[in-house]
Motif scaffolding. Structure first.
Motif, PDB file in Angstrom:
ATOM      1  N   ASP A  41      44.313  -3.914  36.207  1.00  0.00           N
ATOM      2  CA  ASP A  41      45.008  -3.231  37.296  1.00  0.00           C
ATOM      3  C   ASP A  41      43.940  -2.858  38.318  1.00  0.00           C
ATOM      4  OD1 ASP A  41      46.312  -1.531  39.023  1.00  0.00           O
ATOM      5  OD2 ASP A  41      47.132  -0.230  37.464  1.00  0.00           O
ATOM      6  N   LEU A  42      43.895  -3.572  39.419  1.00  0.00           N
ATOM      7  CA  LEU A  42      42.829  -3.354  40.393  1.00  0.00           C
ATOM      8  C   LEU A  42      42.882  -1.968  41.034  1.00  0.00           C
ATOM      9  CD1 LEU A  42      42.461  -6.837  42.113  1.00  0.00           C
ATOM     10  CD2 LEU A  42      41.097  -5.816  40.274  1.00  0.00           C
ATOM     11  N   SER A  43      43.991  -1.257  40.876  1.00  0.00           N
ATOM     12  CA  SER A  43      44.031   0.120  41.372  1.00  0.00           C
ATOM     13  C   SER A  43      43.379   1.073  40.373  1.00  0.00           C
ATOM     14  CB  SER A  43      45.468   0.557  41.665  1.00  0.00           C
ATOM     15  OG  SER A  43      46.217   0.666  40.472  1.00  0.00           O
ATOM     16  N   GLN A  44      43.142   0.603  39.136  1.00  0.00           N
ATOM     17  CA  GLN A  44      42.551   1.430  38.092  1.00  0.00           C
ATOM     18  C   GLN A  44      41.180   0.924  37.626  1.00  0.00           C
ATOM     19  OE1 GLN A  44      44.027   4.310  36.907  1.00  0.00           O
ATOM     20  NE2 GLN A  44      45.482   3.941  38.555  1.00  0.00           N
ATOM     21  N   ASN A  45      41.060  -0.381  37.395  1.00  0.00           N
ATOM     22  CA  ASN A  45      39.800  -0.939  36.898  1.00  0.00           C
ATOM     23  C   ASN A  45      38.723  -0.868  37.973  1.00  0.00           C
ATOM     24  OD1 ASN A  45      42.020  -2.442  35.307  1.00  0.00           O
ATOM     25  ND2 ASN A  45      40.179  -2.861  34.136  1.00  0.00           N
ATOM     26  N   LYS A  46      37.523  -0.496  37.568  1.00  0.00           N
ATOM     27  CA  LYS A  46      36.392  -0.502  38.485  1.00  0.00           C
ATOM     28  C   LYS A  46      35.835  -1.919  38.544  1.00  0.00           C
ATOM     29  CE  LYS A  46      35.348   4.288  37.854  1.00  0.00           C
ATOM     30  NZ  LYS A  46      34.363   5.308  37.644  1.00  0.00           N
ATOM     31  N   VAL A  47      35.177  -2.225  39.646  1.00  0.00           N
ATOM     32  CA  VAL A  47      34.584  -3.539  39.833  1.00  0.00           C
ATOM     33  C   VAL A  47      33.133  -3.372  40.278  1.00  0.00           C
ATOM     34  CG1 VAL A  47      36.773  -4.686  40.382  1.00  0.00           C
ATOM     35  CG2 VAL A  47      35.404  -3.697  42.234  1.00  0.00           C
ATOM     36  N   GLY A  48      32.352  -4.426  40.065  1.00  0.00           N
ATOM     37  CA  GLY A  48      30.960  -4.375  40.468  1.00  0.00           C
ATOM     38  C   GLY A  48      30.431  -5.755  40.791  1.00  0.00           C
ATOM     39  N   ILE A  49      29.225  -5.762  41.332  1.00  0.00           N
ATOM     40  CA  ILE A  49      28.483  -6.992  41.583  1.00  0.00           C
ATOM     41  C   ILE A  49      27.147  -6.829  40.884  1.00  0.00           C
ATOM     42  CG2 ILE A  49      27.408  -8.481  43.306  1.00  0.00           C
ATOM     43  CD1 ILE A  49      29.564  -7.537  45.291  1.00  0.00           C
ATOM     44  N   PHE A  50      26.882  -7.691  39.920  1.00  0.00           N
ATOM     45  CA  PHE A  50      25.649  -7.628  39.129  1.00  0.00           C
ATOM     46  C   PHE A  50      25.409  -6.234  38.552  1.00  0.00           C
ATOM     47  CE2 PHE A  50      24.277 -11.323  41.847  1.00  0.00           C
ATOM     48  CZ  PHE A  50      24.294 -12.250  40.819  1.00  0.00           C
ATOM     49  N   GLY A  51      26.456  -5.607  38.003  1.00  0.00           N
ATOM     50  CA  GLY A  51      26.291  -4.330  37.305  1.00  0.00           C
ATOM     51  C   GLY A  51      26.271  -3.101  38.189  1.00  0.00           C
ATOM     52  N   LYS A  52      26.432  -3.257  39.489  1.00  0.00           N
ATOM     53  CA  LYS A  52      26.467  -2.106  40.392  1.00  0.00           C
ATOM     54  C   LYS A  52      27.885  -1.946  40.917  1.00  0.00           C
ATOM     55  CE  LYS A  52      23.011  -0.901  42.864  1.00  0.00           C
ATOM     56  NZ  LYS A  52      21.981  -0.759  43.892  1.00  0.00           N
ATOM     57  N   ASN A  76      26.628 -14.265  44.086  1.00  0.00           N
ATOM     58  CA  ASN A  76      27.065 -13.003  43.478  1.00  0.00           C
ATOM     59  C   ASN A  76      27.893 -13.245  42.222  1.00  0.00           C
ATOM     60  OD1 ASN A  76      27.738 -10.976  46.458  1.00  0.00           O
ATOM     61  ND2 ASN A  76      25.856 -11.265  45.339  1.00  0.00           N
ATOM     62  N   ARG A  77      27.801 -12.287  41.280  1.00  0.00           N
ATOM     63  CA  ARG A  77      28.669 -12.272  40.098  1.00  0.00           C
ATOM     64  C   ARG A  77      29.532 -11.027  40.188  1.00  0.00           C
ATOM     65  NH1 ARG A  77      25.333 -11.683  35.485  1.00  0.00           N
ATOM     66  NH2 ARG A  77      25.598  -9.454  35.753  1.00  0.00           N
ATOM     67  N   VAL A  78      30.819 -11.218  40.391  1.00  0.00           N
ATOM     68  CA  VAL A  78      31.789 -10.127  40.437  1.00  0.00           C
ATOM     69  C   VAL A  78      32.175  -9.791  39.005  1.00  0.00           C
ATOM     70  CG1 VAL A  78      34.112  -9.473  41.177  1.00  0.00           C
ATOM     71  CG2 VAL A  78      32.671 -10.858  42.684  1.00  0.00           C
ATOM     72  N   GLU A  79      32.193  -8.501  38.684  1.00  0.00           N
ATOM     73  CA  GLU A  79      32.540  -8.056  37.337  1.00  0.00           C
ATOM     74  C   GLU A  79      33.704  -7.076  37.411  1.00  0.00           C
ATOM     75  OE1 GLU A  79      27.852  -8.253  36.040  1.00  0.00           O
ATOM     76  OE2 GLU A  79      28.722  -6.381  36.767  1.00  0.00           O
ATOM     77  N   ILE A  80      34.660  -7.257  36.515  1.00  0.00           N
ATOM     78  CA  ILE A  80      35.790  -6.345  36.394  1.00  0.00           C
ATOM     79  C   ILE A  80      35.548  -5.548  35.123  1.00  0.00           C
ATOM     80  CG2 ILE A  80      38.292  -6.120  36.236  1.00  0.00           C
ATOM     81  CD1 ILE A  80      38.396  -9.079  37.303  1.00  0.00           C
ATOM     82  N   TYR A  81      35.523  -4.224  35.240  1.00  0.00           N
ATOM     83  CA  TYR A  81      35.189  -3.373  34.098  1.00  0.00           C
ATOM     84  C   TYR A  81      36.441  -2.795  33.458  1.00  0.00           C
ATOM     85  CZ  TYR A  81      30.732  -3.659  36.503  1.00  0.00           C
ATOM     86  OH  TYR A  81      29.611  -4.127  37.132  1.00  0.00           O
ATOM     87  N   ARG A  82      36.419  -2.752  32.135  1.00  0.00           N
ATOM     88  CA  ARG A  82      37.499  -2.101  31.382  1.00  0.00           C
ATOM     89  C   ARG A  82      37.269  -0.596  31.401  1.00  0.00           C
ATOM     90  NH1 ARG A  82      37.217  -3.950  25.629  1.00  0.00           N
ATOM     91  NH2 ARG A  82      35.058  -4.271  26.123  1.00  0.00           N
ATOM     92  N   PRO A  83      38.357   0.180  31.285  1.00  0.00           N
ATOM     93  CA  PRO A  83      38.177   1.628  31.194  1.00  0.00           C
ATOM     94  C   PRO A  83      37.463   1.991  29.892  1.00  0.00           C
ATOM     95  CG  PRO A  83      40.505   1.046  31.472  1.00  0.00           C
ATOM     96  CD  PRO A  83      39.739  -0.227  31.308  1.00  0.00           C
ATOM     97  N   ILE A  84      36.681   3.051  29.924  1.00  0.00           N
ATOM     98  CA  ILE A  84      36.036   3.541  28.703  1.00  0.00           C
ATOM     99  C   ILE A  84      37.113   4.187  27.837  1.00  0.00           C
ATOM    100  CG2 ILE A  84      34.401   5.225  27.784  1.00  0.00           C
ATOM    101  CD1 ILE A  84      32.718   4.756  30.277  1.00  0.00           C
ATOM    102  N   THR A  85      37.174   3.792  26.575  1.00  0.00           N
ATOM    103  CA  THR A  85      38.217   4.311  25.685  1.00  0.00           C
ATOM    104  C   THR A  85      37.707   5.375  24.734  1.00  0.00           C
ATOM    105  OG1 THR A  85      37.821   2.497  24.147  1.00  0.00           O
ATOM    106  CG2 THR A  85      39.558   2.173  25.784  1.00  0.00           C
ATOM    107  N   ALA A  86      36.401   5.580  24.687  1.00  0.00           N
ATOM    108  CA  ALA A  86      35.832   6.601  23.808  1.00  0.00           C
ATOM    109  C   ALA A  86      34.611   7.206  24.483  1.00  0.00           C
ATOM    110  CB  ALA A  86      35.439   6.002  22.462  1.00  0.00           C
TER     111      ALA A  86
END
Length: 88
Positions: A43-54, A66-76
């Motif tokens: 969900d792009l309104s919720q998941n954070k995104v980055g480029i090379f870890g930033k 560039n490497r675009v990364e989609i991050y999962r929410p932290i669950t713990a």
């Protein structure tokens, strides 16, 4: 320009290489990658995104390579997990 888009869920890591027009944004690359259909939990309104870890924004302009990364929410909470492992 050549870019990559990466996402990993609990079971699978996906990294796709794409050709994008100059001036493309992070959002455009994610949409073109097809990952939103492959992983409906993104969900792009919720998941954070980055480029090379930033962390970055969806409207950030991409550069060649560039490497675009989609991050999962932290669950713990990492501190809690560490404590649980020591107590066992």
């Amino acid at each position: 320009m050549h870019i990559g888009v990466a996402y990993a869920d609990k079971f699978k890591q996906t990294w796709l290489k794409l050709d994008m027009p100059d001036g493309s944004t992070v959002r455009e690359a994610i949409e073109r990658s097809g990952l939103l259909g492959q992983f409906p939990e993104i969900d792009l309104s919720q998941n954070k995104v980055g480029i090379f870890g930033k962390l970055t924004t969806l409207d950030a302009k991409l550069s060649d390579g560039n490497r675009v990364e989609i991050y999962r929410p932290i669950t713990a909470d990492p501190e809690t997990v560490e404590r649980r492992d020591r107590d066992e």
